[in-house]
Design an enzyme around this catalytic site. Structure first.
Site, mmCIF file in Angstrom:
data_model
loop_
_atom_site.group_PDB
_atom_site.id
_atom_site.type_symbol
_atom_site.label_atom_id
_atom_site.label_comp_id
_atom_site.label_asym_id
_atom_site.label_seq_id
_atom_site.Cartn_x
_atom_site.Cartn_y
_atom_site.Cartn_z
ATOM 1 N N SER A 1 0.844 -1.191 0.000
ATOM 2 C CA SER A 1 0.000 0.000 0.000
ATOM 3 C C SER A 1 0.881 1.244 0.000
ATOM 4 C CB SER A 1 -0.952 -0.035 1.206
ATOM 5 O OG SER A 1 -1.902 1.000 1.132
ATOM 6 N N THR A 2 0.805 2.060 1.048
ATOM 7 C CA THR A 2 1.581 3.304 1.101
ATOM 8 C C THR A 2 3.072 3.018 0.937
ATOM 9 O OG1 THR A 2 -0.057 4.099 2.682
ATOM 10 C CG2 THR A 2 1.929 5.424 2.414
ATOM 11 N N HIS B 1 -2.762 -1.016 -3.304
ATOM 12 C CA HIS B 1 -3.929 -0.173 -3.052
ATOM 13 C C HIS B 1 -3.819 1.101 -3.885
ATOM 14 C CE1 HIS B 1 -4.385 -2.165 1.171
ATOM 15 N NE2 HIS B 1 -4.974 -2.877 0.218
ATOM 16 N N MET C 1 -0.373 1.160 5.389
ATOM 17 C CA MET C 1 -1.153 1.365 6.606
ATOM 18 C C MET C 1 -2.350 0.418 6.643
ATOM 19 S SD MET C 1 -2.822 5.066 5.549
ATOM 20 C CE MET C 1 -4.217 5.115 6.662
ATOM 21 N N ASP D 1 -5.060 -4.849 6.090
ATOM 22 C CA ASP D 1 -5.345 -5.700 4.936
ATOM 23 C C ASP D 1 -4.167 -6.646 4.706
ATOM 24 O OD1 ASP D 1 -6.680 -6.737 2.758
ATOM 25 O OD2 ASP D 1 -6.117 -5.113 1.396
#
Length: 351
Positions: A173-174, A199, A292, A295
């Site tokens: 993600s991030t 994401h 973050m 998931d």
């Protein structure tokens, strides 16, 4: 002992957008707007003067663009930067360049006629700014990679495909675009199939896949319904769709649905990881990386229960030690790795 609010500098050429972002940020007691800038030069001057904790940076501005401001800003001070981008393909491409250069995250903004959507994104904006404030700023170390030859880029016939009896699923993600560019640019065949959930919204995943494909020696594509899961191929889940697997090795294909968000996301890491566990069993390998939230935690659990292996990016090399931390603390990550170790680990899986 009370903690001071996170100090935010807003950079956007639109007065309306500056006002709207300011109102959204000020609605949280954990955030404080310390200044607003209308262009790149003003942004650099204010950042130097105010020393903010986080900067929101418009991608498209007159004069110095966000992409031109970013490296100068990071050279001036290693402040976390969240890009604010349009949904267009051009906006996505510029934003991804910014993430590779060291921006920690981005927030797509709607067209001016859809400002109600931006108001609905208030909680997401606040979460991204608070997370960015605690992130590690990593300016790009990615070396340029010569694109694969025209011959290598041509579609391959199924008869030449090695049977895919093992599968690597990656959740990130991030911090993902910079991290994956760095890792995948080091890879070359032979490799097991690699399926990725990053994401990211629609448009962005397509542009991201195309950018990776130009930089990598292994073919990278945004996944489509019915795509075959093949060795020496990286497939990226399209934004806004859930990606899972159908069939049995070595004849496994991609299934895409418009199902609800899972673990807060569509695409969801948990959905892909659970499917890989069901289809590939002990030959599934889950890799959970920077980002973050939670998931991927339950997806890693599914892979472990199926007899597969799970790896987690370590804290020291993560932009955000969040999802991977949650999975490690839950006991569903079997071992952790530093980012520079991952290309070698993926090559070992092809043996």
């Amino acid at each position: 002992m009370s903690h001071r609010p996170v100090r935010v500098l807003i950079v956007d050429d639109s007065a309306l957008m500056r006002k709207m972002l300011s109102e959204m940020i000020r609605s949280s007691s954990k955030l404080e707007v310390v200044g607003t800038a209308r262009d790149g030069e003003e942004a650099l001057a204010l950042a130097d003067q105010l020393r903010p904790d986080v900067v929101t940076l418009d991608v498209e501005m007159p004069g110095l663009s966000g992409l031109e401001v970013l490296p100068r800003l990071l050279e001036q001070q290693e402040v976390p930067v969240v890009m604010v981008s349009s949904w267009t393909q051009e906006g996505a491409d510029i934003t991804l360049s910014a993430l590779e250069l060291g921006a920690v995250d981005f927030l797509p903004k709607p067209d001016r006629k859809h400002f109600s959507q931006l108001r609905g994104a208030r909680d997401l904006l606040i979460a991204k700014l608070l997370t960015a404030a605690g992130s590690r700023v990593r300016r790009s170390r990615t070396a340029s990679v010569e694109p694969r030859s025209a011959v290598a880029r041509e579609p391959r016939s199924p008869s030449g495909v090695r049977a895919a009896t093992r599968c690597v699923v990656v959740g990130i993600s991030t911090g993902g675009p910079q991290t994956l560019t760095r890792v995948f640019s080091e890879l070359e065949p032979p490799l097991p199939p690699i399926l990725v959930v990053q994401h990211m919204p629609p448009t962005f995943t397509k542009v991201f896949s195309e950018r990776l494909d130009r930089r990598c020696r292994v073919a990278v594509r945004e996944a489509k319904e019915g795509d075959r899961v093949e060795s020496d191929l990286i497939l990226v889940a399209p934004g806004g769709r859930q990606m899972s697997l159908l069939g049995r090795p070595p004849f496994v294909r991609i299934a895409l649905t418009d199902g609800p968000a899972v673990s807060g996301h569509r695409p969801s890491i948990d959905v892909l990881f659970r499917s890989a566990a069901e289809i590939f069993g002990a030959e599934a390998v889950g890799v959970l990386m920077t980002g973050m939230g939670r998931d991927g935690v339950e997806g890693c659990r599914s892979i472990i229960e199926a007899g597969g292996a799970t790896l987690g990016q370590d804290e020291a090399t993560s932009v955000i030690y969040g999802m991977n931390k949650a999975a490690f603390e839950a006991g569903v990550i079997r071992s952790q790795f530093a980012i520079d170790e991952l290309p070698g680990l993926l090559r070992l899986l092809a043996l």
